[in-house]
Design a protein around this motif. Sequence first.
Motif, PDB file in Angstrom:
ATOM      1  N   CYS A 176      47.076  84.654  68.202  1.00 47.00           N
ATOM      2  CA  CYS A 176      48.463  85.010  68.500  1.00 47.00           C
ATOM      3  C   CYS A 176      48.983  84.176  69.672  1.00 47.00           C
ATOM      4  N   CYS A 177      48.148  84.026  70.718  1.00 47.40           N
ATOM      5  CA  CYS A 177      48.565  83.220  71.870  1.00 47.40           C
ATOM      6  C   CYS A 177      48.839  81.777  71.457  1.00 47.40           C
ATOM      7  N   HIS A 180      42.737  87.528  71.163  1.00 47.98           N
ATOM      8  CA  HIS A 180      44.128  87.148  71.427  1.00 47.98           C
ATOM      9  C   HIS A 180      44.424  85.677  71.162  1.00 47.98           C
ATOM     10  N   ARG A 231      52.308  81.949  69.686  1.00 41.57           N
ATOM     11  CA  ARG A 231      53.459  82.392  70.482  1.00 41.57           C
ATOM     12  C   ARG A 231      53.564  81.723  71.848  1.00 41.57           C
ATOM     13  N   LYS A 232      52.432  81.183  72.334  1.00 45.79           N
ATOM     14  CA  LYS A 232      52.486  80.595  73.680  1.00 45.79           C
ATOM     15  C   LYS A 232      52.113  79.118  73.711  1.00 45.79           C
ATOM     16  N   CYS A 237      52.560  89.540  77.958  1.00 48.84           N
ATOM     17  CA  CYS A 237      53.193  90.252  76.850  1.00 48.84           C
ATOM     18  C   CYS A 237      52.925  91.758  76.962  1.00 48.84           C
ATOM     19  N   PRO A 278      52.066  94.152  74.762  1.00 46.04           N
ATOM     20  CA  PRO A 278      50.866  94.796  74.213  1.00 46.04           C
ATOM     21  C   PRO A 278      49.582  94.357  74.902  1.00 46.04           C
ATOM     22  N   CYS A 279      49.632  93.300  75.674  1.00 50.91           N
ATOM     23  CA  CYS A 279      48.407  92.712  76.223  1.00 50.91           C
ATOM     24  C   CYS A 279      48.328  92.807  77.745  1.00 50.91           C
ATOM     25  N   PHE A 282      45.618  90.954  67.416  1.00 49.62           N
ATOM     26  CA  PHE A 282      44.844  90.518  68.593  1.00 49.62           C
ATOM     27  C   PHE A 282      43.891  91.605  69.088  1.00 49.62           C
ATOM     28  N   TRP A 327      44.314  91.555  78.387  1.00 57.63           N
ATOM     29  CA  TRP A 327      43.339  91.504  77.286  1.00 57.63           C
ATOM     30  C   TRP A 327      42.079  92.295  77.645  1.00 57.63           C
ATOM     31  N   ARG A 381      57.290  89.117  72.640  1.00 54.23           N
ATOM     32  CA  ARG A 381      56.536  90.351  72.878  1.00 54.23           C
ATOM     33  C   ARG A 381      56.560  90.742  74.355  1.00 54.23           C
TER      34      ARG A 381
HETATM   35 FE1  SF4 Z   1      50.157  87.553  71.427  1.00 54.92          FE
HETATM   36 FE2  SF4 Z   1      51.326  87.659  73.806  1.00 54.92          FE
HETATM   37 FE3  SF4 Z   1      49.191  89.122  73.359  1.00 54.92          FE
HETATM   38 FE4  SF4 Z   1      48.967  86.434  73.498  1.00 54.92          FE
HETATM   39  S1  SF4 Z   1      49.527  87.791  75.165  1.00 54.92           S
HETATM   40  S2  SF4 Z   1      47.984  87.827  72.023  1.00 54.92           S
HETATM   41  S3  SF4 Z   1      50.952  85.835  72.643  1.00 54.92           S
HETATM   42  S4  SF4 Z   1      51.172  89.320  72.299  1.00 54.92           S
END
Ligand code: SF4
Length: 457
Positions: free
Chosen positions: A195-196, A192, A199-200, A287, A289-290, A187, A305, A145
């Motif tokens: 998802c974090c 978040h 993905r992280k 990312c 979107p965040c 998220f 966030w 992302r």
């Molecule tokens: Fe997902 Fe990345 Fe946003 Fe975390 S920072 S919620 S991994 S899109």
Amino acid sequence: MAFAVTSSSATISGSRFSRSSSSSDLKVPKIGSFRLAEHHATVNLSRKRCAVKPVNAEPKRNDSLLPQAASISAPEVSEKVEVEDFEQLAKELDNASPLEIMDKALEKFGNDIAIAFSGAEDVALIEYAKLTGRPFRVFSLDTGRLNPETYRFFDEVEKHYGIRIEYMFPDAVEVQALVRSKGLFSFYEDGHQECCRVRKVRPLRRALKGLRAWITGQRKDQSPGTRSEVPVVQVDPVFEGLDGGAGSLVKWNPVANVDGIDIWNFLRAMNVPVNSLHSQGFVSIGCEPCTRPVLPGQHEREGRWWWEDAKAKECGLHKGNLKQDSAAQLNGNGAAAHTDIFNSQSLVTLSRAGIENLARLENRKEPWIVVLYAPWCPYCQAMEESYVGLGEKVAGSGVKVAKFRADGEEKEYAQKELQLGSFPTILLFPKHSAKPIKYASEKRDVDSLMAFVNALR
Ligand code: SF4
């Protein structure tokens, strides 16, 4: 207590290891005053040390993963392993330059350490590593992302330094399950963390299991709430390294004491390539979107966030920055026995019935500002003075300042009915509307709170 170890040292030449016979001391991490290696042991260290370990559990792409700088000798491997006191080392290095700290980290851990690179101004770490003249490794989390600019920047960095970044990817099945069940932007709805985590955090955990130490770009000035006590080196309080178990991983933060402005002065002086997002107003980069650009005067963490409140914005990668007690409490597991806070005659203490009544009223005589808090929460404690100050400032002006303890049994109600995300949550109940308005900023000084009240009362 020391290990007695027999071993030999290794030299990296390109991708091949050869041995030499010199020695030095290798330290084993110690947490606080608790020594992890409390008994004598004989360890065949050469077996552990002579394999080039990938940062992840999968095979490396090829031997060129070692940076070009790897043609220089790798650090010597010890004959004696002693318990290392990283708290003491952090004190000794507290006034050292980032270059000295980086050099020490690479010297001590050789091929067992890697730089965690996010694609932002932490490129400074790679520049410092290059300047040491030692071999170094770099890994990055590709969450899937990231902004297109970040991917291009990764490529530019690889070419500039002649390195291959060891990318870590999330587990495809886990991402699939999350996205199929909750959509691509869950998220924004429920925070978040989930998802974090997929993905992280899990890819990071896999990466760190292949290492004994890692290097981060964390700085004290990045987040006043969670990073203000970051030491230059510490036993990682959250993650495990190659040997497994508590204390098996060391975390180096060479720029912990450096201000953001000085990082930028360094990058400019060294003509280091930077992510083009910075010129579009992005300070903290994560990312797509965040992450968003911040306005002049806004703190960089406000670009991450932003729909979530509170200062506890660690994505899980550096969760150890939250004091253990606080982290448990923020997860809702805390004990209730804490001295109450916000004790002032200028503040109204609301019971559950009181706040239910307040929330029901369509036409109030006066506006109310209410903090939903938990006395054990460090962020609530940090705003105690300003919130009490607000109460004193508006006393007699027709604005009511109140508090509602929203942890324990009240938490579920507050989450459902009062928009509680994390502590503290500040709500304004305006005069002519039933719906409370949530204070979105992390600035909780008297003037900012006053501006919020005056704009909406
Ligand atoms: Fe997902 Fe990345 Fe946003 Fe975390 S920072 S919620 S991994 S899109």
